[in-house]
Scaffold this motif. Structure first.
Motif, PDB file in Angstrom:
ATOM      1  N   ARG A 108      33.926 -86.424 102.283  1.00 35.09           N
ATOM      2  CA  ARG A 108      34.547 -87.379 101.347  1.00 35.09           C
ATOM      3  C   ARG A 108      35.731 -88.068 102.019  1.00 35.09           C
ATOM      4  N   ASP A 109      36.558 -87.298 102.699  1.00 37.15           N
ATOM      5  CA  ASP A 109      37.723 -87.867 103.381  1.00 37.15           C
ATOM      6  C   ASP A 109      37.299 -88.837 104.477  1.00 37.15           C
ATOM      7  N   ILE A 110      36.310 -88.448 105.251  1.00 37.55           N
ATOM      8  CA  ILE A 110      35.862 -89.293 106.354  1.00 37.55           C
ATOM      9  C   ILE A 110      35.289 -90.601 105.818  1.00 37.55           C
ATOM     10  N   ARG A 111      34.509 -90.511 104.746  1.00 37.32           N
ATOM     11  CA  ARG A 111      33.938 -91.719 104.129  1.00 37.32           C
ATOM     12  C   ARG A 111      35.040 -92.646 103.638  1.00 37.32           C
ATOM     13  N   ARG A 112      36.003 -92.091 102.942  1.00 40.13           N
ATOM     14  CA  ARG A 112      37.076 -92.914 102.371  1.00 40.13           C
ATOM     15  C   ARG A 112      37.972 -93.510 103.463  1.00 40.13           C
ATOM     16  N   ALA A 113      38.203 -92.740 104.525  1.00 34.98           N
ATOM     17  CA  ALA A 113      39.003 -93.257 105.632  1.00 34.98           C
ATOM     18  C   ALA A 113      38.326 -94.463 106.280  1.00 34.98           C
ATOM     19  N   HIS A 114      37.019 -94.407 106.405  1.00 37.18           N
ATOM     20  CA  HIS A 114      36.289 -95.542 106.974  1.00 37.18           C
ATOM     21  C   HIS A 114      36.266 -96.732 106.012  1.00 37.18           C
ATOM     22  N   ILE A 115      36.299 -96.467 104.712  1.00 33.70           N
ATOM     23  CA  ILE A 115      36.404 -97.559 103.739  1.00 33.70           C
ATOM     24  C   ILE A 115      37.708 -98.317 103.949  1.00 33.70           C
ATOM     25  N   VAL A 116      38.803 -97.564 104.083  1.00 33.11           N
ATOM     26  CA  VAL A 116      40.104 -98.209 104.291  1.00 33.11           C
ATOM     27  C   VAL A 116      40.111 -98.990 105.592  1.00 33.11           C
ATOM     28  N   ARG A 117      39.577 -98.398 106.644  1.00 33.61           N
ATOM     29  CA  ARG A 117      39.556 -99.105 107.918  1.00 33.61           C
ATOM     30  C   ARG A 117      38.691-100.365 107.836  1.00 33.61           C
ATOM     31  N   GLU A 118      37.589-100.283 107.135  1.00 33.32           N
ATOM     32  CA  GLU A 118      36.704-101.443 106.976  1.00 33.32           C
ATOM     33  C   GLU A 118      37.424-102.584 106.268  1.00 33.32           C
ATOM     34  N   ILE A 119      38.115-102.278 105.180  1.00 32.15           N
ATOM     35  CA  ILE A 119      38.819-103.313 104.422  1.00 32.15           C
ATOM     36  C   ILE A 119      40.041-103.819 105.180  1.00 32.15           C
ATOM     37  N   PHE A 145      44.871 -89.332  95.838  1.00 32.64           N
ATOM     38  CA  PHE A 145      43.744 -88.419  96.008  1.00 32.64           C
ATOM     39  C   PHE A 145      42.688 -88.553  94.912  1.00 32.64           C
ATOM     40  N   ASN A 146      43.117 -88.732  93.668  1.00 35.10           N
ATOM     41  CA  ASN A 146      42.165 -88.780  92.555  1.00 35.10           C
ATOM     42  C   ASN A 146      41.583 -90.162  92.293  1.00 35.10           C
ATOM     43  N   TYR A 147      41.952 -91.158  93.085  1.00 38.87           N
ATOM     44  CA  TYR A 147      41.386 -92.486  92.914  1.00 38.87           C
ATOM     45  C   TYR A 147      39.920 -92.490  93.367  1.00 38.87           C
ATOM     46  N   SER A 148      39.106 -93.268  92.691  1.00 34.93           N
ATOM     47  CA  SER A 148      37.716 -93.444  93.097  1.00 34.93           C
ATOM     48  C   SER A 148      37.639 -94.275  94.367  1.00 34.93           C
ATOM     49  N   ASP A 149      36.490 -94.231  95.024  1.00 35.37           N
ATOM     50  CA  ASP A 149      36.289 -95.048  96.216  1.00 35.37           C
ATOM     51  C   ASP A 149      36.492 -96.526  95.905  1.00 35.37           C
ATOM     52  N   LYS A 175      48.390 -96.055 103.634  1.00 35.91           N
ATOM     53  CA  LYS A 175      48.115 -94.626 103.800  1.00 35.91           C
ATOM     54  C   LYS A 175      47.145 -94.120 102.748  1.00 35.91           C
ATOM     55  N   LEU A 176      46.222 -93.247 103.194  1.00 33.77           N
ATOM     56  CA  LEU A 176      45.213 -92.642 102.327  1.00 33.77           C
ATOM     57  C   LEU A 176      45.442 -91.143 102.240  1.00 33.77           C
ATOM     58  N   LYS A 177      45.326 -90.596 101.029  1.00 37.39           N
ATOM     59  CA  LYS A 177      45.399 -89.151 100.835  1.00 37.39           C
ATOM     60  C   LYS A 177      44.058 -88.512 101.167  1.00 37.39           C
ATOM     61  N   VAL A 178      44.094 -87.461 101.989  1.00 39.73           N
ATOM     62  CA  VAL A 178      42.892 -86.712 102.347  1.00 39.73           C
ATOM     63  C   VAL A 178      43.150 -85.229 102.059  1.00 39.73           C
ATOM     64  N   SER A 236      37.111 -91.524 114.959  1.00 35.25           N
ATOM     65  CA  SER A 236      36.241 -92.699 114.939  1.00 35.25           C
ATOM     66  C   SER A 236      36.815 -93.857 114.139  1.00 35.25           C
ATOM     67  N   MET A 237      37.792 -93.580 113.228  1.00 41.48           N
ATOM     68  CA  MET A 237      38.393 -94.693 112.476  1.00 41.48           C
ATOM     69  C   MET A 237      39.819 -95.013 112.954  1.00 41.48           C
ATOM     70  N   ASN A 238      40.256 -94.342 114.025  1.00 42.73           N
ATOM     71  CA  ASN A 238      41.520 -94.667 114.699  1.00 42.73           C
ATOM     72  C   ASN A 238      42.726 -94.601 113.749  1.00 42.73           C
ATOM     73  N   PRO A 239      43.065 -93.408 113.251  1.00 41.14           N
ATOM     74  CA  PRO A 239      44.249 -93.296 112.395  1.00 41.14           C
ATOM     75  C   PRO A 239      45.531 -93.484 113.194  1.00 41.14           C
ATOM     76  N   TYR A 240      46.521 -94.123 112.585  1.00 41.93           N
ATOM     77  CA  TYR A 240      47.817 -94.298 113.250  1.00 41.93           C
ATOM     78  C   TYR A 240      48.538 -92.961 113.342  1.00 41.93           C
ATOM     79  N   TRP A 241      48.416 -92.146 112.291  1.00 42.90           N
ATOM     80  CA  TRP A 241      48.853 -90.756 112.336  1.00 42.90           C
ATOM     81  C   TRP A 241      48.091 -89.955 111.297  1.00 42.90           C
ATOM     82  N   ILE A 242      48.129 -88.630 111.444  1.00 44.69           N
ATOM     83  CA  ILE A 242      47.673 -87.712 110.412  1.00 44.69           C
ATOM     84  C   ILE A 242      48.876 -86.875 110.001  1.00 44.69           C
TER      85      ILE A 242
END
Length: 411
Positions: A222-233, A189-193, A212-215, A262-268
């Motif tokens: 912030r969560d939505i932005r970071r989730a899309h970063i993970v999906r992009e990479i 959670f406390n990691y930078s983008d 897995k990403l902490k939201v 929109s970023m298609n999570p495998y689970w929440i």
């Protein structure tokens, strides 16, 4: 015969922001460690996991339970362990402090896990092999199925395991190929983008095909932005899970989970309070086809039964250091098998114990070998740390459950 016991309060401060999530911002990874000393010279080690404060309370309760094992033979104990588990979990005074949850149940997990470790060491085999070599009747004798009679009787449990035996050999190849892992440490959670970006790339290089990403941020954007970063990479072929660690109330969870589509999570994972079964049912209906995962903070087989009955959990993350240990873990796994729900354990213990249990789940129970969470922060403290290669857990070969800590073995 068990001649002596020791219970130790062991705590490890983590570096930087590792381990952080929306609720637990400064965790101290801690173990309440039970050791059972057998007159043959063997030591059974088991633990429960906490985040620091209160670990001493778990230790005190574990000492009370473990004291009842002095003078007992481990083979005789495990031949009817379900009965002993029932007696300990329903201790007339300790039960008032639960029942079957909280400090006392964590303590029982520590003691139970030490019993299974000693049993495997006594037989000179890894825990996964001990469990897979037991007959269905022997497995069920280690379980306490009380309060489950409406869903799972002893006869039904034995039949379920018996039905899988004829095909178990077809699943033993997992012992050579290794059990798939997924990387949780990409997105604390406390990691930078930028740190999240770097970790995603590193995880891919190390062979992981799921992460897995902490939201659960105050600002959902912030969560939505970071989730899309993970999906992009990660790309579209990698499974990306999101973990809110119980941060949202139900209206928030419905709103935010729908935005994640929109970023298609495998689970929440753990989207709201872990005791609120009906809220998860409402949420699952409201955000479908997004799937929910839970179990990290579900303390016992009864609540898992309720989650399965409502059909709201697509993945069950039962943790053998949160429920009453290996025995209750297997019980919950049987319930999940009946309902056709995958078991993907939470790994608060760094995977040391669960790497054995998922092999049993797959080979003897027929569960899908989906993947097992990997968290590396305490591996250097174990005598026989887990080994990950190209994103998979290498099958442990040493006798026991891989839970011996270097610091305690040197005492």
């Amino acid at each position: 015969m068990i001649k002596n016991i020791e219970v130790d309060d062991v705590r490890y401060a983590l570096d930087g922001s590792a381990g952080s999530d929306a609720i637990h911002t400064n965790p101290v990874y801690s173990y309440a460690v039970t050791r059972l000393f057998d007159d043959s010279g063997l030591t059974g080690t088991g633990f429960a996991f906490t985040l620091g404060e209160g670990n001493d309370l778990v230790c005190k309760a574990a000492h009370y339970y473990a004291g009842k094992l002095v003078g007992k033979d481990i083979e005789e104990t495990m031949a009817d362990f379900g009965r002993l588990f029932n007696q300990l979990s329903n201790d007339q005074q300790f039960r008032w402090l639960g029942p079957h949850k909280g400090v006392v149940h964590l303590a029982l997990a520590s003691v139970t896990n030490a019993c299974y470790d000693l049993w495997a060491k006594k037989r000179g085999v890894p825990l996964w092999k001990l469990l897979n070599d037991l007959s269905p009747e022997q497995i069920v004798a280690t379980l306490d199925l009380s309060y489950l009679e409406d869903e799972l009787t002893h006869a039904q449990a034995i039949q379920m395991l018996t039905d899988q035996r004829s095909t178990s050999h077809q699943r033993e190849n997992i012992l050579q190929t290794g059990y798939p892992g997924y990387d949780t440490s990409i997105g604390w959670f406390n990691y930078s983008d930028e740190k999240v970006r770097e970790n995603c790339k590193k995880a891919l290089e190390e062979g992981f095909t799921a992460m897995k990403l902490k939201v659960g941020s105050v600002d959902p954007e912030r969560d939505i932005r970071r989730a899309h970063i993970v999906r992009e990479i990660a790309g579209d072929n990698v499974k990306v899970m999101l973990d809110a660690n119980q941060q949202w109330n139900l209206p928030q969870a419905i709103s935010i989970c729908n935005k994640f589509k929109s970023m298609n999570p495998y689970w929440i994972e753990e989207p709201t309070h872990p005791d609120d079964v009906l809220a998860h049912k409402t949420l699952a209906n409201a955000v479908a086809p997004v799937k929910l995962a839970l179990g990290e903070h579900v303390p016992n087989k009864i609540i898992f039964k309720n989650y399965l009955q409502t059909g709201c959990a697509s993945f069950i993350q039962v943790d053998a250091v949160r429920v009453g240990g290996v025995s209750e873990f297997i019980t919950v796994s049987l319930l999940c098998k009946k309902y056709g729900v995958p078991v993907v354990p939470h790994v608060g213990d760094m995977g040391q114990l669960h790497q054995h249990l998922v092999l049993f789940n797959h080979i003897s129970m027929g569960h899908e070998a989906l993947f097992l969470e990997h968290i590396p922060h305490l591996q250097q403290h174990f005598v026989n740390p887990v080994h990950i290669s190209n994103g998979v857990y290498i099958t442990p070969q040493e006798p026991g459950s891989s839970c011996d800590l270097i610091a305690l073995s040197q005492k």
